[in-house]
Scaffold this motif. Sequence first.
Motif, mmCIF file in Angstrom:
data_model
loop_
_atom_site.group_PDB
_atom_site.id
_atom_site.type_symbol
_atom_site.label_atom_id
_atom_site.label_comp_id
_atom_site.label_asym_id
_atom_site.label_seq_id
_atom_site.Cartn_x
_atom_site.Cartn_y
_atom_site.Cartn_z
ATOM 1 N N THR A 28 0.859 -1.176 0.000
ATOM 2 C CA THR A 28 0.000 0.000 0.000
ATOM 3 C C THR A 28 0.897 1.229 0.000
ATOM 4 N N GLU A 30 0.717 5.399 0.171
ATOM 5 C CA GLU A 30 -0.137 6.542 0.461
ATOM 6 C C GLU A 30 0.429 7.789 -0.206
ATOM 7 N N THR A 54 -1.750 -0.910 -3.923
ATOM 8 C CA THR A 54 -2.926 -0.087 -3.681
ATOM 9 C C THR A 54 -2.457 1.318 -3.343
ATOM 10 N N LYS A 56 -3.490 4.913 -1.959
ATOM 11 C CA LYS A 56 -4.503 5.596 -1.152
ATOM 12 C C LYS A 56 -4.145 7.078 -1.078
ATOM 13 N N HIS A 57 -5.083 7.915 -1.478
ATOM 14 C CA HIS A 57 -4.879 9.370 -1.416
ATOM 15 C C HIS A 57 -5.408 9.830 -0.057
ATOM 16 N N THR A 58 -4.515 10.197 0.843
ATOM 17 C CA THR A 58 -4.896 10.581 2.196
ATOM 18 C C THR A 58 -5.260 12.055 2.329
ATOM 19 N N THR A 106 -2.226 2.848 -11.679
ATOM 20 C CA THR A 106 -3.561 3.099 -11.159
ATOM 21 C C THR A 106 -4.150 4.246 -11.958
ATOM 22 N N SER A 114 -9.016 5.538 -3.468
ATOM 23 C CA SER A 114 -7.934 4.565 -3.633
ATOM 24 C C SER A 114 -8.158 3.785 -4.924
ATOM 25 N N THR A 116 -6.119 0.227 -7.197
ATOM 26 C CA THR A 116 -5.110 -0.824 -7.139
ATOM 27 C C THR A 116 -4.606 -1.168 -8.531
#
Length: 151
Positions: A28, A30, A54, A56-58, A106, A114, A116
Amino acid sequence: MKRQCFALALLALAAAPAWAASAACSATVEANDAMQFNTKAIAVPRTCKQFSVTLKHTGKLPKNAMGHNWVLTAAADEQAVIADGAKAGLDADYLKPGDARVIAHTRIIGGGESDTATVPAGKLKAGESYAFFCSFPGHAALMKGTLTLGQ
């Protein structure tokens, strides 16, 4: 009863390595509104048949203002893929459509989203240099790292 418990214990032990291997075949990453990935290096175990990343845009900003993606190429192709992607635009995820130099990617995502990407391990070669980066214009200067195929 003892035999059943023993048999179940053996089955659990036999399944554990497969579970551990599949867990090791993913990562993962971020990304945030400050144009940063939380990692600069990813190692793919040789035992993986495919590897999933994966993203993930925080952050909170939308994809048209501070969108991010995760793109994997051979290190030698990074700059050309970025240049061609800038011309392709947001609707194409800042990637030239059908670009064979892109191993995996992605889609562009905004804050709270998010996505993947799956990397077929057969496309990776030991000793080869791979780069991952965000192809949103200007982001790759800060948002990049290396991917290696483990020993």
